[in-house]
Design a protein around this motif. Structure first.
Motif, PDB file in Angstrom:
ATOM      1  N   THR A 273       0.836  -1.201   0.000  1.00 25.80           N
ATOM      2  CA  THR A 273       0.000   0.000   0.000  1.00 25.80           C
ATOM      3  C   THR A 273       0.868   1.248   0.000  1.00 25.80           C
ATOM      4  OG1 THR A 273      -1.621  -1.238   1.297  1.00 25.80           O
ATOM      5  CG2 THR A 273      -1.919   1.149   1.158  1.00 25.80           C
ATOM      6  N   GLU A 274       1.880   1.233   0.839  1.00 27.06           N
ATOM      7  CA  GLU A 274       2.781   2.387   0.925  1.00 27.06           C
ATOM      8  C   GLU A 274       3.506   2.614  -0.395  1.00 27.06           C
ATOM      9  OE1 GLU A 274       2.138   0.633   4.944  1.00 27.06           O
ATOM     10  OE2 GLU A 274       2.585  -0.135   2.950  1.00 27.06           O
ATOM     11  N   HIS A 275       3.881   1.519  -1.051  1.00 27.38           N
ATOM     12  CA  HIS A 275       4.569   1.650  -2.336  1.00 27.38           C
ATOM     13  C   HIS A 275       3.664   2.313  -3.375  1.00 27.38           C
ATOM     14  CE1 HIS A 275       6.748   0.753  -5.984  1.00 27.38           C
ATOM     15  NE2 HIS A 275       5.745   0.015  -6.430  1.00 27.38           N
ATOM     16  N   HIS A 276       2.409   1.912  -3.423  1.00 24.93           N
ATOM     17  CA  HIS A 276       1.487   2.542  -4.368  1.00 24.93           C
ATOM     18  C   HIS A 276       1.220   3.996  -3.991  1.00 24.93           C
ATOM     19  CE1 HIS A 276      -0.224  -0.267  -7.382  1.00 24.93           C
ATOM     20  NE2 HIS A 276       0.319  -1.182  -6.597  1.00 24.93           N
ATOM     21  N   MET A 277       1.154   4.263  -2.714  1.00 22.97           N
ATOM     22  CA  MET A 277       0.811   5.600  -2.244  1.00 22.97           C
ATOM     23  C   MET A 277       1.922   6.604  -2.567  1.00 22.97           C
ATOM     24  SD  MET A 277      -0.555   6.450   1.601  1.00 22.97           S
ATOM     25  CE  MET A 277      -1.756   5.133   1.556  1.00 22.97           C
ATOM     26  N   VAL A 374       8.096   7.884 -12.229  1.00 21.48           N
ATOM     27  CA  VAL A 374       8.025   7.090 -11.003  1.00 21.48           C
ATOM     28  C   VAL A 374       6.604   6.668 -10.692  1.00 21.48           C
ATOM     29  CG1 VAL A 374       8.391   7.108  -8.508  1.00 21.48           C
ATOM     30  CG2 VAL A 374      10.115   8.068 -10.020  1.00 21.48           C
ATOM     31  N   CYS A 375       5.673   7.641 -10.686  1.00 23.83           N
ATOM     32  CA  CYS A 375       4.307   7.337 -10.234  1.00 23.83           C
ATOM     33  C   CYS A 375       3.247   7.502 -11.298  1.00 23.83           C
ATOM     34  CB  CYS A 375       3.956   8.196  -9.024  1.00 23.83           C
ATOM     35  SG  CYS A 375       3.647   9.940  -9.432  1.00 23.83           S
ATOM     36  N   GLY A 376       3.592   8.120 -12.444  1.00 26.18           N
ATOM     37  CA  GLY A 376       2.618   8.265 -13.509  1.00 26.18           C
ATOM     38  C   GLY A 376       1.812   9.551 -13.467  1.00 26.18           C
ATOM     39  N   PHE A 377       2.090  10.450 -12.521  1.00 27.73           N
ATOM     40  CA  PHE A 377       1.393  11.735 -12.482  1.00 27.73           C
ATOM     41  C   PHE A 377       1.617  12.484 -13.798  1.00 27.73           C
ATOM     42  CE2 PHE A 377       1.829  16.335 -11.873  1.00 27.73           C
ATOM     43  CZ  PHE A 377       0.547  16.654 -11.445  1.00 27.73           C
ATOM     44  N   TRP A 403      10.260  22.353  -7.475  1.00 24.94           N
ATOM     45  CA  TRP A 403       8.887  21.843  -7.490  1.00 24.94           C
ATOM     46  C   TRP A 403       8.903  20.333  -7.326  1.00 24.94           C
ATOM     47  CZ3 TRP A 403       6.595  18.434 -11.019  1.00 24.94           C
ATOM     48  CH2 TRP A 403       5.207  18.309 -10.928  1.00 24.94           C
ATOM     49  N   CYS A 404       7.930  19.801  -6.598  1.00 26.43           N
ATOM     50  CA  CYS A 404       7.857  18.363  -6.357  1.00 26.43           C
ATOM     51  C   CYS A 404       6.575  17.788  -6.945  1.00 26.43           C
ATOM     52  CB  CYS A 404       7.901  18.051  -4.856  1.00 26.43           C
ATOM     53  SG  CYS A 404       9.472  18.470  -4.075  1.00 26.43           S
ATOM     54  N   CYS A 405       6.660  16.592  -7.439  1.00 27.62           N
ATOM     55  CA  CYS A 405       5.488  15.890  -7.943  1.00 27.62           C
ATOM     56  C   CYS A 405       4.451  15.820  -6.831  1.00 27.62           C
ATOM     57  CB  CYS A 405       5.869  14.481  -8.402  1.00 27.62           C
ATOM     58  SG  CYS A 405       4.453  13.441  -8.852  1.00 27.62           S
ATOM     59  N   PRO A 406       3.231  16.283  -7.064  1.00 23.97           N
ATOM     60  CA  PRO A 406       2.226  16.309  -6.004  1.00 23.97           C
ATOM     61  C   PRO A 406       1.768  14.929  -5.561  1.00 23.97           C
ATOM     62  CG  PRO A 406       1.254  16.956  -8.086  1.00 23.97           C
ATOM     63  CD  PRO A 406       2.723  16.860  -8.326  1.00 23.97           C
ATOM     64  N   ASP A 407       2.060  13.900  -6.349  1.00 17.65           N
ATOM     65  CA  ASP A 407       1.626  12.553  -5.983  1.00 17.65           C
ATOM     66  C   ASP A 407       2.697  11.779  -5.225  1.00 17.65           C
ATOM     67  OD1 ASP A 407      -0.829  12.993  -7.024  1.00 17.65           O
ATOM     68  OD2 ASP A 407      -0.652  11.604  -8.704  1.00 17.65           O
ATOM     69  N   CYS A 408       3.916  11.717  -5.792  1.00 21.28           N
ATOM     70  CA  CYS A 408       4.930  10.869  -5.162  1.00 21.28           C
ATOM     71  C   CYS A 408       6.026  11.664  -4.460  1.00 21.28           C
ATOM     72  CB  CYS A 408       5.553   9.920  -6.180  1.00 21.28           C
ATOM     73  SG  CYS A 408       6.593  10.712  -7.420  1.00 21.28           S
TER      74      CYS A 408
END
Length: 427
Positions: A273-277, A374-377, A403-408
Protein backbone atom coordinates in the motif's frame (compact mmCIF):
# COMPACT_ATOMS: atom_id res chain seq x y z
CA UNK A 1 3.95 5.64 -25.17
CA UNK A 2 0.79 3.79 -24.26
CA UNK A 3 -2.41 5.25 -25.61
CA UNK A 4 -3.11 7.76 -22.88
CA UNK A 5 -6.45 7.78 -21.11
CA UNK A 6 -8.24 11.05 -20.41
CA UNK A 7 -9.32 9.64 -17.07
CA UNK A 8 -7.43 10.68 -13.96
CA UNK A 9 -7.78 9.09 -10.55
CA UNK A 10 -7.97 11.41 -7.54
CA UNK A 11 -6.04 9.06 -5.27
CA UNK A 12 -6.23 9.57 -1.55
CA UNK A 13 -2.80 9.51 0.06
CA UNK A 14 -2.18 9.69 3.78
CA UNK A 15 -0.74 13.20 4.31
CA UNK A 16 2.91 13.31 5.23
CA UNK A 17 5.18 16.24 5.96
CA UNK A 18 6.93 17.27 2.70
CA UNK A 19 10.33 17.44 4.40
CA UNK A 20 9.90 13.94 5.82
CA UNK A 21 8.79 12.66 2.42
CA UNK A 22 11.83 14.27 0.81
CA UNK A 23 14.07 12.34 3.24
CA UNK A 24 12.23 9.08 2.54
CA UNK A 25 12.53 9.67 -1.21
CA UNK A 26 16.32 9.88 -1.04
CA UNK A 27 17.99 7.11 -3.00
CA UNK A 28 21.33 5.72 -1.87
CA UNK A 29 23.93 3.83 -3.87
CA UNK A 30 25.09 2.20 -0.63
CA UNK A 31 21.67 0.98 0.49
CA UNK A 32 20.87 0.08 -3.09
CA UNK A 33 23.95 -2.10 -3.30
CA UNK A 34 23.13 -3.82 -0.02
CA UNK A 35 19.71 -4.80 -1.39
CA UNK A 36 20.75 -5.51 -4.97
CA UNK A 37 24.18 -6.95 -4.30
CA UNK A 38 22.89 -8.95 -1.36
CA UNK A 39 20.12 -10.52 -3.41
CA UNK A 40 22.46 -11.21 -6.32
CA UNK A 41 24.94 -12.82 -3.89
CA UNK A 42 22.17 -15.14 -2.65
CA UNK A 43 21.38 -16.13 -6.23
CA UNK A 44 25.04 -16.82 -6.98
CA UNK A 45 25.60 -18.75 -3.73
CA UNK A 46 22.57 -20.99 -4.15
CA UNK A 47 23.32 -21.51 -7.84
CA UNK A 48 26.96 -22.45 -7.17
CA UNK A 49 25.78 -24.70 -4.33
CA UNK A 50 23.48 -26.54 -6.72
CA UNK A 51 26.31 -26.95 -9.22
CA UNK A 52 28.79 -28.24 -6.64
CA UNK A 53 26.26 -30.65 -5.20
CA UNK A 54 25.79 -32.04 -8.73
CA UNK A 55 29.53 -32.61 -8.97
CA UNK A 56 30.16 -34.23 -5.59
CA UNK A 57 26.99 -35.07 -3.67
CA UNK A 58 24.05 -37.48 -4.01
CA UNK A 59 21.24 -36.65 -6.44
CA UNK A 60 18.73 -35.89 -3.71
CA UNK A 61 21.02 -33.19 -2.32
CA UNK A 62 21.19 -31.65 -5.78
CA UNK A 63 17.39 -31.64 -5.98
CA UNK A 64 17.19 -29.88 -2.62
CA UNK A 65 19.81 -27.35 -3.71
CA UNK A 66 17.92 -26.69 -6.96
CA UNK A 67 14.71 -26.24 -5.00
CA UNK A 68 16.38 -23.66 -2.76
CA UNK A 69 17.85 -21.81 -5.73
CA UNK A 70 14.51 -21.82 -7.53
CA UNK A 71 12.80 -20.47 -4.42
CA UNK A 72 14.98 -17.37 -4.28
CA UNK A 73 15.24 -17.05 -8.07
CA UNK A 74 11.50 -16.38 -8.43
CA UNK A 75 11.93 -12.99 -6.79
CA UNK A 76 13.88 -11.60 -9.75
CA UNK A 77 10.63 -9.97 -10.90
CA UNK A 78 10.57 -7.95 -7.68
CA UNK A 79 14.14 -6.85 -8.37
CA UNK A 80 13.12 -5.83 -11.89
CA UNK A 81 10.08 -4.05 -10.49
CA UNK A 82 12.12 -1.89 -8.13
CA UNK A 83 14.91 -1.19 -10.60
CA UNK A 84 12.61 -0.07 -13.43
CA UNK A 85 11.07 2.40 -10.99
CA UNK A 86 14.57 3.90 -10.87
CA UNK A 87 14.48 4.28 -7.09
CA UNK A 88 17.03 1.71 -5.90
CA UNK A 89 20.26 3.52 -6.79
CA UNK A 90 21.04 7.20 -6.83
CA UNK A 91 23.07 6.60 -9.99
CA UNK A 92 20.66 5.88 -12.85
CA UNK A 93 23.21 3.77 -14.70
CA UNK A 94 23.32 1.27 -11.84
CA UNK A 95 19.55 0.81 -12.00
CA UNK A 96 19.83 0.18 -15.74
CA UNK A 97 22.75 -2.23 -15.37
CA UNK A 98 21.17 -4.46 -12.75
CA UNK A 99 17.70 -4.44 -14.29
CA UNK A 100 19.23 -6.04 -17.39
CA UNK A 101 20.87 -8.77 -15.29
CA UNK A 102 17.74 -9.68 -13.34
CA UNK A 103 15.53 -9.41 -16.40
CA UNK A 104 17.67 -11.94 -18.24
CA UNK A 105 17.92 -14.31 -15.28
CA UNK A 106 14.16 -14.27 -14.75
CA UNK A 107 13.06 -14.28 -18.41
CA UNK A 108 11.43 -10.88 -17.86
CA UNK A 109 10.98 -8.29 -20.58
CA UNK A 110 11.51 -5.15 -18.51
CA UNK A 111 10.63 -2.95 -21.49
CA UNK A 112 7.17 -4.45 -21.69
CA UNK A 113 6.85 -4.68 -17.92
CA UNK A 114 7.40 -0.96 -17.38
CA UNK A 115 4.88 -0.12 -20.07
CA UNK A 116 2.33 -2.19 -18.18
CA UNK A 117 3.36 -1.31 -14.66
CA UNK A 118 3.34 2.45 -15.12
CA UNK A 119 -0.32 2.14 -16.16
CA UNK A 120 -0.97 -0.10 -13.17
CA UNK A 121 0.27 2.65 -10.85
CA UNK A 122 -1.79 5.38 -12.46
CA UNK A 123 -4.99 3.34 -12.72
CA UNK A 124 -4.62 0.67 -10.05
CA UNK A 125 -7.49 -1.84 -10.41
CA UNK A 126 -9.42 0.46 -12.75
CA UNK A 127 -10.03 -1.55 -15.91
CA UNK A 128 -9.66 -1.15 -18.82
CA UNK A 129 -6.87 1.33 -18.05
CA UNK A 130 -5.20 -1.23 -15.76
CA UNK A 131 -5.22 -4.79 -17.04
CA UNK A 132 -2.03 -5.83 -15.24
CA UNK A 133 -4.12 -6.85 -12.23
CA UNK A 134 -7.81 -7.58 -12.71
CA UNK A 135 -10.19 -8.59 -9.94
CA UNK A 136 -11.51 -11.00 -8.89
CA UNK A 137 -8.18 -12.83 -8.84
CA UNK A 138 -9.08 -16.31 -7.69
CA UNK A 139 -6.29 -18.26 -6.02
CA UNK A 140 -6.69 -22.00 -5.47
CA UNK A 141 -4.76 -24.83 -3.88
CA UNK A 142 -4.45 -26.34 -7.34
CA UNK A 143 -2.82 -23.15 -8.65
CA UNK A 144 -0.41 -23.19 -5.72
CA UNK A 145 0.55 -26.83 -6.22
CA UNK A 146 1.04 -26.23 -9.93
CA UNK A 147 3.72 -23.60 -9.34
CA UNK A 148 5.10 -24.83 -5.99
CA UNK A 149 7.49 -27.45 -7.40
CA UNK A 150 7.87 -27.10 -11.17
CA UNK A 151 5.84 -25.15 -13.71
CA UNK A 152 6.63 -26.16 -17.32
CA UNK A 153 3.49 -24.39 -18.54
CA UNK A 154 4.92 -21.07 -17.39
CA UNK A 155 8.19 -21.75 -19.23
CA UNK A 156 6.25 -22.53 -22.41
CA UNK A 157 4.19 -19.35 -21.99
CA UNK A 158 7.38 -17.28 -21.60
CA UNK A 159 8.85 -18.80 -24.76
CA UNK A 160 5.66 -18.07 -26.71
CA UNK A 161 5.42 -14.48 -25.43
CA UNK A 162 9.05 -13.66 -26.16
CA UNK A 163 8.85 -15.31 -29.58
CA UNK A 164 5.80 -13.24 -30.42
CA UNK A 165 7.45 -9.99 -29.31
CA UNK A 166 10.72 -10.90 -31.03
CA UNK A 167 8.78 -11.06 -34.31
CA UNK A 168 7.19 -7.70 -33.63
CA UNK A 169 3.74 -9.08 -32.90
CA UNK A 170 1.77 -7.23 -30.22
CA UNK A 171 -1.59 -8.95 -30.42
CA UNK A 172 -4.11 -8.66 -27.62
CA UNK A 173 -6.00 -5.85 -25.91
CA UNK A 174 -3.32 -5.01 -23.34
CA UNK A 175 -0.18 -5.16 -25.57
CA UNK A 176 -1.92 -3.15 -28.27
CA UNK A 177 -3.03 -0.56 -25.72
CA UNK A 178 0.44 -0.25 -24.19
CA UNK A 179 2.38 -0.31 -27.46
CA UNK A 180 0.19 1.06 -30.27
CA UNK A 181 1.24 0.33 -33.81
CA UNK A 182 2.59 3.84 -34.38
CA UNK A 183 4.91 3.60 -31.35
CA UNK A 184 7.68 2.07 -33.41
CA UNK A 185 10.60 2.89 -31.12
CA UNK A 186 9.14 1.36 -27.96
CA UNK A 187 7.95 -1.70 -29.85
CA UNK A 188 11.46 -2.13 -31.20
CA UNK A 189 12.90 -2.01 -27.65
CA UNK A 190 10.53 -4.75 -26.49
CA UNK A 191 11.36 -6.88 -29.55
CA UNK A 192 15.11 -6.45 -29.13
CA UNK A 193 15.05 -7.54 -25.50
CA UNK A 194 12.86 -10.54 -26.35
CA UNK A 195 15.51 -11.62 -28.84
CA UNK A 196 18.25 -11.20 -26.23
CA UNK A 197 16.40 -13.51 -23.85
CA UNK A 198 15.67 -16.20 -26.45
CA UNK A 199 19.10 -16.16 -28.08
CA UNK A 200 20.95 -15.89 -24.77
CA UNK A 201 19.22 -18.82 -23.07
CA UNK A 202 19.42 -20.91 -26.23
CA UNK A 203 23.17 -20.27 -26.43
CA UNK A 204 23.63 -21.27 -22.80
CA UNK A 205 21.77 -24.54 -23.42
CA UNK A 206 23.71 -25.39 -26.59
CA UNK A 207 27.16 -24.67 -25.17
CA UNK A 208 26.43 -26.42 -21.86
CA UNK A 209 24.96 -29.55 -23.42
CA UNK A 210 27.82 -29.75 -25.94
CA UNK A 211 30.30 -29.69 -23.06
CA UNK A 212 28.39 -32.22 -20.99
CA UNK A 213 27.39 -29.66 -18.35
CA UNK A 214 23.63 -30.24 -18.57
CA UNK A 215 23.11 -28.92 -15.05
CA UNK A 216 24.08 -25.37 -16.09
CA UNK A 217 20.98 -24.57 -18.21
CA UNK A 218 18.84 -25.99 -15.40
CA UNK A 219 20.46 -23.61 -12.91
CA UNK A 220 20.70 -20.58 -15.20
CA UNK A 221 17.65 -20.90 -17.45
CA UNK A 222 15.11 -23.23 -15.83
CA UNK A 223 15.36 -22.20 -12.17
CA UNK A 224 12.70 -19.44 -12.55
CA UNK A 225 10.18 -22.23 -13.19
CA UNK A 226 11.15 -24.36 -10.18
CA UNK A 227 9.95 -23.95 -6.58
CA UNK A 228 7.64 -20.97 -6.93
CA UNK A 229 5.86 -21.71 -3.66
CA UNK A 230 7.17 -18.81 -1.59
CA UNK A 231 6.81 -16.27 -4.38
CA UNK A 232 3.21 -17.41 -4.92
CA UNK A 233 2.42 -16.93 -1.24
CA UNK A 234 4.02 -13.46 -1.14
CA UNK A 235 3.12 -11.87 -4.45
CA UNK A 236 -0.53 -12.88 -4.56
CA UNK A 237 -1.28 -11.06 -1.32
CA UNK A 238 -0.99 -7.61 -2.90
CA UNK A 239 -4.55 -7.12 -4.18
CA UNK A 240 -6.29 -10.49 -3.94
CA UNK A 241 -9.87 -10.30 -2.68
CA UNK A 242 -9.86 -6.52 -2.26
CA UNK A 243 -11.84 -3.77 -3.99
CA UNK A 244 -11.45 -2.41 -7.50
CA UNK A 245 -12.60 0.91 -8.97
CA UNK A 246 -11.91 2.89 -5.80
CA UNK A 247 -9.70 5.93 -5.23
CA UNK A 248 -7.99 4.78 -2.05
CA UNK A 249 -4.85 2.62 -2.10
CA UNK A 250 -5.61 1.54 1.47
CA UNK A 251 -8.67 -0.31 0.20
CA UNK A 252 -7.33 -1.78 -3.05
CA UNK A 253 -3.84 -2.75 -1.80
CA UNK A 254 -2.71 -4.91 1.12
CA UNK A 255 0.24 -4.38 3.46
CA UNK A 256 1.47 -7.29 5.59
CA UNK A 257 4.34 -7.98 7.97
CA UNK A 258 6.99 -10.53 6.98
CA UNK A 259 10.11 -11.81 8.69
CA UNK A 260 13.35 -10.04 7.70
CA UNK A 261 14.62 -12.82 5.41
CA UNK A 262 11.45 -13.11 3.33
CA UNK A 263 11.03 -9.33 3.33
CA UNK A 264 14.52 -8.96 1.87
CA UNK A 265 13.91 -11.56 -0.85
CA UNK A 266 10.58 -9.87 -1.63
CA UNK A 267 12.29 -6.50 -1.97
CA UNK A 268 10.08 -5.08 0.82
CA UNK A 269 6.95 -5.28 -1.34
CA UNK A 270 5.00 -6.50 1.68
CA UNK A 271 4.55 -2.73 2.24
CA UNK A 272 2.51 -2.67 -0.93
CA UNK A 273 0.00 0.00 0.00
CA UNK A 274 2.78 2.39 0.92
CA UNK A 275 4.57 1.65 -2.34
CA UNK A 276 1.49 2.54 -4.37
CA UNK A 277 0.81 5.60 -2.24
CA UNK A 278 4.32 7.07 -2.61
CA UNK A 279 6.01 5.22 -5.46
CA UNK A 280 9.20 7.31 -5.34
CA UNK A 281 10.20 5.97 -1.92
CA UNK A 282 12.95 3.33 -2.35
CA UNK A 283 12.05 -0.15 -1.20
CA UNK A 284 14.55 -0.02 1.67
CA UNK A 285 12.73 3.02 3.11
CA UNK A 286 9.22 1.57 2.93
CA UNK A 287 9.26 0.33 6.53
CA UNK A 288 9.91 3.90 7.70
CA UNK A 289 7.15 5.18 5.43
CA UNK A 290 4.82 2.60 6.95
CA UNK A 291 5.52 3.95 10.42
CA UNK A 292 4.80 7.48 9.21
CA UNK A 293 1.36 6.63 7.77
CA UNK A 294 0.23 3.64 9.84
CA UNK A 295 -2.11 5.79 11.97
CA UNK A 296 -4.42 5.99 8.95
CA UNK A 297 -3.83 2.46 7.64
CA UNK A 298 -5.96 -0.67 7.98
CA UNK A 299 -4.82 -3.26 10.54
CA UNK A 300 -1.65 -4.91 9.25
CA UNK A 301 -1.78 -8.69 9.03
CA UNK A 302 1.14 -10.47 10.68
CA UNK A 303 2.77 -13.04 8.41
CA UNK A 304 1.73 -15.19 5.49
CA UNK A 305 -0.41 -17.58 7.54
CA UNK A 306 -2.69 -14.88 8.92
CA UNK A 307 -2.85 -13.22 5.50
CA UNK A 308 -3.84 -16.38 3.66
CA UNK A 309 -6.43 -17.25 6.28
CA UNK A 310 -8.06 -13.91 5.44
CA UNK A 311 -7.73 -14.48 1.69
CA UNK A 312 -9.15 -17.99 2.10
CA UNK A 313 -12.26 -16.62 3.81
CA UNK A 314 -12.66 -14.06 1.02
CA UNK A 315 -12.28 -16.71 -1.69
CA UNK A 316 -14.82 -18.95 0.04
CA UNK A 317 -17.37 -16.16 0.21
CA UNK A 318 -16.76 -15.19 -3.42
CA UNK A 319 -17.64 -18.73 -4.50
CA UNK A 320 -21.17 -18.12 -3.22
CA UNK A 321 -21.26 -14.40 -4.02
CA UNK A 322 -18.98 -13.55 -6.98
CA UNK A 323 -19.64 -9.82 -6.50
CA UNK A 324 -18.26 -9.80 -2.94
CA UNK A 325 -15.14 -7.74 -2.28
CA UNK A 326 -13.49 -7.31 1.10
CA UNK A 327 -13.27 -3.70 2.29
CA UNK A 328 -10.37 -3.28 4.69
CA UNK A 329 -11.40 -1.34 7.82
CA UNK A 330 -9.86 2.10 8.24
CA UNK A 331 -9.22 3.64 11.66
CA UNK A 332 -11.91 6.17 12.65
CA UNK A 333 -12.68 7.09 9.07
CA UNK A 334 -15.35 9.61 8.21
CA UNK A 335 -16.86 9.24 4.78
CA UNK A 336 -15.63 12.68 3.84
CA UNK A 337 -12.04 11.78 4.66
CA UNK A 338 -11.42 9.19 1.95
CA UNK A 339 -14.70 8.15 0.38
CA UNK A 340 -15.12 4.71 -1.07
CA UNK A 341 -16.17 5.77 -4.54
CA UNK A 342 -15.39 4.76 -8.05
CA UNK A 343 -12.96 6.93 -9.94
CA UNK A 344 -14.35 10.02 -11.52
CA UNK A 345 -14.68 10.18 -15.26
CA UNK A 346 -12.83 12.50 -17.55
CA UNK A 347 -11.21 15.13 -15.38
CA UNK A 348 -8.95 16.52 -18.04
CA UNK A 349 -11.60 17.38 -20.62
CA UNK A 350 -12.09 20.96 -19.42
CA UNK A 351 -9.11 22.26 -21.27
CA UNK A 352 -8.10 25.75 -20.23
CA UNK A 353 -8.65 28.44 -22.81
CA UNK A 354 -5.17 29.84 -22.95
CA UNK A 355 -5.15 31.01 -26.55
CA UNK A 356 -7.98 33.52 -26.71
CA UNK A 357 -5.65 36.47 -26.20
CA UNK A 358 -3.24 35.49 -28.95
CA UNK A 359 -3.35 37.40 -32.23
CA UNK A 360 -4.83 35.29 -35.00
CA UNK A 361 -1.78 35.71 -37.23
CA UNK A 362 0.50 33.98 -34.70
CA UNK A 363 1.09 30.24 -35.13
CA UNK A 364 -0.78 27.91 -32.78
CA UNK A 365 0.90 27.44 -29.46
CA UNK A 366 2.03 23.91 -28.68
CA UNK A 367 1.36 22.46 -25.25
CA UNK A 368 2.89 19.27 -23.93
CA UNK A 369 1.94 16.71 -21.33
CA UNK A 370 4.62 15.30 -19.07
CA UNK A 371 4.45 12.07 -17.10
CA UNK A 372 6.35 11.34 -13.90
CA UNK A 373 8.32 8.19 -14.64
CA UNK A 374 8.03 7.09 -11.00
CA UNK A 375 4.31 7.34 -10.23
CA UNK A 376 2.62 8.26 -13.51
CA UNK A 377 1.39 11.73 -12.48
CA UNK A 378 0.66 13.82 -15.59
CA UNK A 379 1.40 17.53 -15.86
CA UNK A 380 -0.53 19.19 -18.68
CA UNK A 381 0.99 22.51 -19.71
CA UNK A 382 -2.35 23.74 -21.02
CA UNK A 383 -4.08 23.11 -17.70
CA UNK A 384 -1.23 24.00 -15.33
CA UNK A 385 -1.69 23.33 -11.62
CA UNK A 386 -3.66 26.33 -10.30
CA UNK A 387 -3.98 24.71 -6.87
CA UNK A 388 -0.18 24.90 -6.60
CA UNK A 389 0.14 28.37 -8.08
CA UNK A 390 1.11 27.17 -11.56
CA UNK A 391 -1.04 29.01 -14.08
CA UNK A 392 -2.56 27.35 -17.16
CA UNK A 393 -0.14 27.56 -20.08
CA UNK A 394 3.00 27.28 -17.93
CA UNK A 395 5.69 25.42 -19.84
CA UNK A 396 7.55 22.61 -18.11
CA UNK A 397 10.79 24.58 -18.36
CA UNK A 398 9.19 27.47 -16.43
CA UNK A 399 8.33 25.36 -13.37
CA UNK A 400 10.78 25.99 -10.51
CA UNK A 401 13.48 23.36 -10.05
CA UNK A 402 12.43 22.76 -6.44
CA UNK A 403 8.89 21.84 -7.49
CA UNK A 404 7.86 18.36 -6.36
CA UNK A 405 5.49 15.89 -7.94
CA UNK A 406 2.23 16.31 -6.00
CA UNK A 407 1.63 12.55 -5.98
CA UNK A 408 4.93 10.87 -5.16
CA UNK A 409 7.04 13.81 -3.96
CA UNK A 410 10.08 13.54 -6.22
CA UNK A 411 11.54 16.89 -7.14
CA UNK A 412 11.83 18.17 -10.68
CA UNK A 413 15.57 18.60 -10.33
CA UNK A 414 16.00 15.09 -8.90
CA UNK A 415 13.92 13.03 -11.28
CA UNK A 416 13.28 13.31 -14.98
CA UNK A 417 9.77 13.77 -16.31
CA UNK A 418 9.00 12.13 -19.64
CA UNK A 419 7.28 14.05 -22.43
CA UNK A 420 4.33 11.98 -23.63
CA UNK A 421 2.29 14.16 -26.00
CA UNK A 422 2.33 17.45 -27.81
CA UNK A 423 -0.83 19.20 -28.91
CA UNK A 424 -1.73 22.57 -30.38
CA UNK A 425 -4.15 25.19 -29.18
CA UNK A 426 -5.89 27.19 -31.89
CA UNK A 427 -4.61 30.71 -32.36
Amino acid sequence: MAATSDRTISWYRVPIDPQELAVLNQRSNGKGMVQTGGYLAILIATGVGAYLSWLWLPWYVTLAALFLHGTVRHFTINAVHELVHGTVFRTAGLNDFFVNIFSFLGWHNHRFFWGSHSEHHKFTLHPPDDLEVVLPATQTIRAFVKTAVIDPAQLWQKIKDHSRFARGRFKGEWPEHLFPENDVNRRRQVSQWARVILIGHAAIAIVSLASGQWIIPIIVSLAPFIAGWLFFLCNNTQHCGLVDNVEDFRICCRTIYLNPVVRFLYWHMNYHTEHHMYAAVPCYNLARLHQAVRHEMPPTLNGLLETWVQIGHIMTRQKHDPSYQYVQPLPGQNKSDAPLTTAAGDKTSNTADVSSEQPSEQPPRKFRRWECSVCGFIYDEALGLPEEGIAPGTAWEEIPEDWCCPDCGVSKSDFEMVEITERCEAA
